[in-house]
Design a protein around this motif. Structure first.
Motif, short mmCIF file in Angstrom:
data_model
loop_
_atom_site.label_atom_id
_atom_site.label_comp_id
_atom_site.label_asym_id
_atom_site.label_seq_id
_atom_site.Cartn_x
_atom_site.Cartn_y
_atom_site.Cartn_z
N PRO A 273 -0.98 -10.30 5.77
CA PRO A 273 -1.12 -9.27 4.74
C PRO A 273 -0.98 -7.88 5.35
O PRO A 273 -1.30 -7.68 6.52
CB PRO A 273 -2.54 -9.48 4.21
CG PRO A 273 -3.01 -10.78 4.74
CD PRO A 273 -2.20 -11.07 5.96
N ASN A 274 -0.52 -6.96 4.57
CA ASN A 274 -0.44 -5.54 4.94
C ASN A 274 0.59 -5.23 6.02
O ASN A 274 0.55 -4.16 6.61
CB ASN A 274 -1.81 -4.99 5.39
CG ASN A 274 -2.88 -5.23 4.37
OD1 ASN A 274 -2.68 -4.92 3.21
ND2 ASN A 274 -3.98 -5.81 4.78
N MET B 254 5.08 1.98 5.71
CA MET B 254 4.54 2.72 4.57
C MET B 254 5.16 4.12 4.61
O MET B 254 4.65 5.02 5.27
CB MET B 254 3.01 2.82 4.66
CG MET B 254 2.38 3.51 3.47
SD MET B 254 0.59 3.73 3.62
CE MET B 254 0.01 2.05 3.54
N ALA C 102 -4.70 2.43 0.75
CA ALA C 102 -3.72 1.46 1.25
C ALA C 102 -3.58 1.64 2.76
O ALA C 102 -3.69 2.75 3.27
CB ALA C 102 -2.37 1.64 0.56
N ALA C 103 -3.32 0.54 3.43
CA ALA C 103 -3.09 0.57 4.88
C ALA C 103 -2.08 -0.51 5.22
O ALA C 103 -2.07 -1.58 4.59
CB ALA C 103 -4.40 0.35 5.64
N SER C 104 -1.25 -0.21 6.18
CA SER C 104 -0.28 -1.20 6.64
C SER C 104 -0.17 -1.13 8.15
O SER C 104 -0.62 -0.17 8.77
CB SER C 104 1.08 -0.99 5.98
OG SER C 104 1.67 0.21 6.46
N SER D 164 -3.29 -6.88 11.18
CA SER D 164 -3.52 -7.20 9.78
C SER D 164 -4.98 -6.98 9.41
O SER D 164 -5.29 -6.38 8.36
CB SER D 164 -3.11 -8.65 9.51
OG SER D 164 -3.43 -9.03 8.20
N ALA E 111 -5.93 -3.17 9.37
CA ALA E 111 -5.43 -2.52 8.15
C ALA E 111 -6.28 -2.92 6.95
O ALA E 111 -6.67 -2.07 6.14
CB ALA E 111 -3.97 -2.88 7.93
N GLU E 112 -6.59 -4.19 6.85
CA GLU E 112 -7.40 -4.67 5.73
C GLU E 112 -8.80 -4.04 5.74
O GLU E 112 -9.32 -3.65 4.69
CB GLU E 112 -7.53 -6.18 5.79
CG GLU E 112 -8.34 -6.78 4.67
CD GLU E 112 -8.39 -8.30 4.78
OE1 GLU E 112 -9.48 -8.83 5.04
OE2 GLU E 112 -7.34 -8.92 4.59
N VAL F 298 -9.12 -0.34 4.22
CA VAL F 298 -9.00 -0.06 2.78
C VAL F 298 -10.39 0.09 2.16
O VAL F 298 -11.29 -0.72 2.37
CB VAL F 298 -8.19 -1.16 2.08
CG1 VAL F 298 -8.16 -0.94 0.57
CG2 VAL F 298 -6.77 -1.20 2.63
#
Length: 146
Positions: free
Chosen positions: A36-37, A41, A71-73, A87, A90-91, A94
């Motif tokens: 995920p993520n 961006m 949001a984060a990537s 991942s 970044a998660e 948020v």
């Protein structure tokens, strides 16, 4: 010959997947397979890219809505544990404020990751260092705009 080679490659990949799942645990394995993520961006408010001591690069981007990350990537050219840790970092970002982002540690990422092999623990610290640098860049830009 092609069908035989395809079967051999498929069997090898299945063995790698089974070994990785057993060594890392289910959550880390799933993040490695489908992180995920992950991705760029383009409209990020703060982005940083760092290179770890192992040679892996990690980039983390943050988008803010008010004082919280909305949001984060991440992106990495690194190994599976780098993918998992990027991942997770970044998660974990948020919903956090800037101050709360600085509270995120490599140990916290490792705790969430599960069974990352010890010789890859540095991946969590690279992810967190990159996260903190993305925040620093966002804060510098915000100060320049004032």
């Amino acid at each position: 010959m092609g069908d035989d080679l395809d079967r051999i490659i498929e069997a090898m990949q299945n063995t790698i997947n089974e070994d990785t799942r057993a060594a890392w645990g289910e959550e880390a394995y799933e993040r490695w397979v489908n992180p995920p993520n992950m991705g760029p961006m383009p409209d990020a408010d703060g982005t940083a890219e760092l290179k770890g001591t192992c040679g892996d690069s990690m980039a983390i981007s943050l988008k803010f809505d008010g004082d919280r990350v909305c949001a984060a990537s991440f992106e990495t050219d690194g190994c599976g544990p780098s993918v998992v840790c990027g991942s997770l970092a970044a998660e974990m970002a948020v919903g956090k404020t800037a101050e709360e982002l600085f509270d995120i540690t490599g140990e916290m990422v490792l705790a969430r990751a599960g069974q990352i092999p010890e010789d890859h623990h540095h991946c969590a610290f690279l992810a967190v260092s990159t996260l903190h640098e993305a925040l620093n860049r966002y804060m510098r830009l915000a100060l320049e705009k004032q």
